[in-house]
Design an enzyme around this catalytic site. Structure first.
Site, PDB file in Angstrom:
ATOM      1  N   ARG A  31       0.114  18.950  -6.396  1.00  0.00           N
ATOM      2  CA  ARG A  31      -1.086  18.783  -6.881  1.00  0.00           C
ATOM      3  C   ARG A  31      -1.790  19.900  -7.290  1.00  0.00           C
ATOM      4  NH1 ARG A  31       0.466  14.191  -3.828  1.00  0.00           N
ATOM      5  NH2 ARG A  31      -0.518  12.236  -4.287  1.00  0.00           N
ATOM      6  N   SER A 167       1.509   2.590  -2.960  1.00  0.00           N
ATOM      7  CA  SER A 167       2.050   3.803  -3.256  1.00  0.00           C
ATOM      8  C   SER A 167       1.298   4.832  -3.878  1.00  0.00           C
ATOM      9  CB  SER A 167       3.063   3.544  -4.473  1.00  0.00           C
ATOM     10  OG  SER A 167       3.257   4.942  -5.127  1.00  0.00           O
ATOM     11  N   ASP A 315       6.786   8.496   5.036  1.00  0.00           N
ATOM     12  CA  ASP A 315       7.685   9.448   5.106  1.00  0.00           C
ATOM     13  C   ASP A 315       8.399   9.737   6.486  1.00  0.00           C
ATOM     14  OD1 ASP A 315       7.784   9.831   2.292  1.00  0.00           O
ATOM     15  OD2 ASP A 315       6.086  11.375   2.549  1.00  0.00           O
ATOM     16  N   LYS A 342      13.358   5.395  -1.600  1.00  0.00           N
ATOM     17  CA  LYS A 342      12.901   6.836  -1.463  1.00  0.00           C
ATOM     18  C   LYS A 342      14.093   7.676  -2.033  1.00  0.00           C
ATOM     19  CE  LYS A 342       8.899   6.477   0.167  1.00  0.00           C
ATOM     20  NZ  LYS A 342       7.664   6.863  -0.691  1.00  0.00           N
ATOM     21  N   ARG A 346      16.593   5.073   2.630  1.00  0.00           N
ATOM     22  CA  ARG A 346      16.414   5.521   4.126  1.00  0.00           C
ATOM     23  C   ARG A 346      16.756   4.576   5.261  1.00  0.00           C
ATOM     24  NH1 ARG A 346      11.733   9.719   2.666  1.00  0.00           N
ATOM     25  NH2 ARG A 346      12.932  11.286   1.994  1.00  0.00           N
TER      26      ARG A 346
HETATM   27  C1  S3P Z   1       3.519  11.014  -1.915  1.00  0.00           C
HETATM   28  C2  S3P Z   1       3.607   9.600  -1.756  1.00  0.00           C
HETATM   29  C3  S3P Z   1       4.630   8.790  -1.026  1.00  0.00           C
HETATM   30  C4  S3P Z   1       5.354   9.817  -0.365  1.00  0.00           C
HETATM   31  C5  S3P Z   1       5.887  10.944  -0.835  1.00  0.00           C
HETATM   32  C6  S3P Z   1       4.442  11.992  -1.359  1.00  0.00           C
HETATM   33  C7  S3P Z   1       2.467  11.649  -2.788  1.00  0.00           C
HETATM   34  O1  S3P Z   1       5.417   8.184  -2.173  1.00  0.00           O
HETATM   35  O2  S3P Z   1       6.672   9.130   0.143  1.00  0.00           O
HETATM   36  O3  S3P Z   1       6.588  11.827  -0.110  1.00  0.00           O
HETATM   37  O4  S3P Z   1       2.441  13.034  -2.635  1.00  0.00           O
HETATM   38  O5  S3P Z   1       1.739  11.136  -3.283  1.00  0.00           O
HETATM   39  P1  S3P Z   1       4.882   6.738  -2.529  1.00  0.00           P
HETATM   40  O6  S3P Z   1       3.707   6.595  -3.290  1.00  0.00           O
HETATM   41  O7  S3P Z   1       6.166   6.493  -3.494  1.00  0.00           O
HETATM   42  O8  S3P Z   1       4.843   5.986  -1.284  1.00  0.00           O
END
Ligand code: S3P
Length: 436
Positions: A31, A167, A315, A342, A346
């Site tokens: 970000r 998500s 995660d 993922k 997993r």
């Molecule tokens: C993330 C959101 C998650 C996570 C990923 C990082 C993020 O994914 O698994 O490692 O930085 O917004 P999802 O939004 O698909 O769950």
């Protein structure tokens, strides 16, 4: 990702002791470069994560004409302003966060773009962002709902969107597109997923408010530059935490860890299982609480995991599976079907690889059942080009009888450069070897 020519050689037996930290938060590092590019002026970032996934996002921003000055591996200045029409596809390599968030930004730009990545990324679902972005008026299409994604300019409209998948990536893609919309957007979440986008955009001058599960954002195409110091990644911390819990006589302290409550689900669940974790908040970094985690070896008790906490530890399930093998009694995980989409499936991959170490795991549609404690025996296992699988198997090897070889060590650097060194610093016998 590089070919699987390196492997982790893991020998059990040494207790983990000492104080260390872990590399910068991956979610925030993605970000920081993207949002910095949307700011008018310079954004300075310290303790940035120089890992495979985040370098992919940085590379994509450079393809969009953004100047990123690299003072060191972990310190950079993003010269934000106008994004430029890219002369080639934006390559996000293996980074799911990278492609989903950047698509949210690209649909609001006055030029077309193509977003793509590795074969692994091309297998990850994109319909979850394509459909809601189209509902905002975005002009984009995928390749049978996967990437490459083809984006053309369009005027976006403010919408109310009720999420159907838990998500943070999908939520963030919509919030980023909403910066370029003609009116306010409201995103209604199923439960609280990681909120780095909200916190960082707010610090950069965006009017964004969260009330319960509803995030409301006002259009703001140009952000205010700020400086970030990125805290250590709680998801990376989870590996030494579980290692110290299951290797007898361990006592470690991890400093400067991100303690944002949307990321600490795994620590709460481990504590409820009897883990001796002392978590002390020491300050804030980039809008997130940070602090110290002290971990001492503990006899864990089986537990049940499901519902709202799942997204707050999404995660961490590969490493949590390892912890559950050493807990006394039954552990049941439900509502975690997202693990199947993922970097790998997993649930399937961890079950298969831990089985090679002698584990007995019942894989269910949306989780798993483990009766513990179990005894693991060292063997050769494979990381499947999935960083969290590789790193979890290393921890399993530290608590197994005999030596373990984890084929595919390079992928750990997608989120945790220097993983073996960090564990070695704590006294664990883990080395990276090159396969002849
Ligand atoms: C993330 C959101 C998650 C996570 C990923 C990082 C993020 O994914 O698994 O490692 O930085 O917004 P999802 O939004 O698909 O769950």
């Amino acid at each position: 990702m590089a070919a699987a020519s390196d492997y982790f050689a893991v020998r059990p037996g040494s207790a983990l002791k000492g104080v260390t930290t872990v590399p910068g938060d991956k979610s925030m590092s993605h970000r920081a470069v993207m949002f910095g590019a949307l700011a008018q002026g310079e954004t300075h970032v310290k303790a940035w994560l120089p890992a495979g996934d985040t370098e992919a996002s940085l590379g994509a921003m450079r393809t969009l004409g953004v100047e990123v000055e690299r003072h060191s591996d972990t310190e950079l200045t993003v010269h934000g302003g106008q994004l430029q029409k890219p002369d080639r596809p934006l390559d996000l390599v293996n980074a799911g966060t990278g492609i989903r968030l950047l698509t949210g930004i690209m649909v609001g730009q006055p030029f077309p773009s193509v977003l793509d990545g590795s074969e692994q990324l091309r297998r990850r679902p994109m319909k979850r962002i394509i459909d809601p972005l189209r509902a905002m008026g975005a002009d984009l299409e995928g390749t049978n709902d996967y990437c490459p994604l083809y984006v053309r300019p369009a005027q976006l409209k403010g919408v109310e969107h009720k999420m159907t998948v838990a998500s943070a990536q999908v939520k963030s893609a919509l919030l980023l597109a909403a910066l370029f919309a003609d009116a306010e957007t409201r995103v209604i979440e199923i439960g609280p997923s990681r909120d780095h986008t909200e916190r960082m955009l707010s610090a950069m001058g965006v009017k964004i408010v969260t009330e319960g599960n509803v995030v409301t954002i006002q259009p703001t195409p140009v952000l205010k530059p700020i400086n970030f110091t990125i805290p250590g990644d709680a998801s990376s911390a989870a590996f030494p935490v579980v290692a110290a819990l299951i290797v007898p006589d361990s006592d470690i302290t991890l400093t400067n860890i991100n303690l944002n409550p949307t990321r600490t689900g795994v620590f709460e669940v481990l504590q409820a299982m009897g883990a001796d974790l002392t978590i002390t908040e020491t300050g804030t970094e980039a809008g997130d609480p940070v602090g110290t985690i002290r971990v001492r070896s503990s006899l864990l008790k089986g537990t049940q995991v499901g519902g709202e906490v799942v997204v707050r530890m999404i995660d961490e399930f590969p490493i949590f599976m390892v912890a559950a093998l050493f807990a006394e009694g039954r552990t049941i995980v439900r509502d975690a079907g997202e693990l199947r989409v993922k970097e790998t499936d997993r649930l399937a991959v961890m079950t298969a690889e831990l089985t090679k170490l002698g584990a007995n795991i019942i894989e269910t549609e949306d989780g798993f059942i483990i009766d513990g404690p179990q005894v693991l025996s060292g063997a050769e296992v494979y990381g499947h080009d999935d960083h969290r699988i590789s790193m979890s198997l290393v921890v399993a090897g530290l608590a197994a009888d005999g030596e373990t070889t984890v084929l595919d060590a390079e992928c750990a650097a997608d989120s945790f450069p220097g993983y073996a060194e960090t564990l070695r610093k704590l006294g664990a016998d883990v080395r990276v070897q090159v396969l002849d």
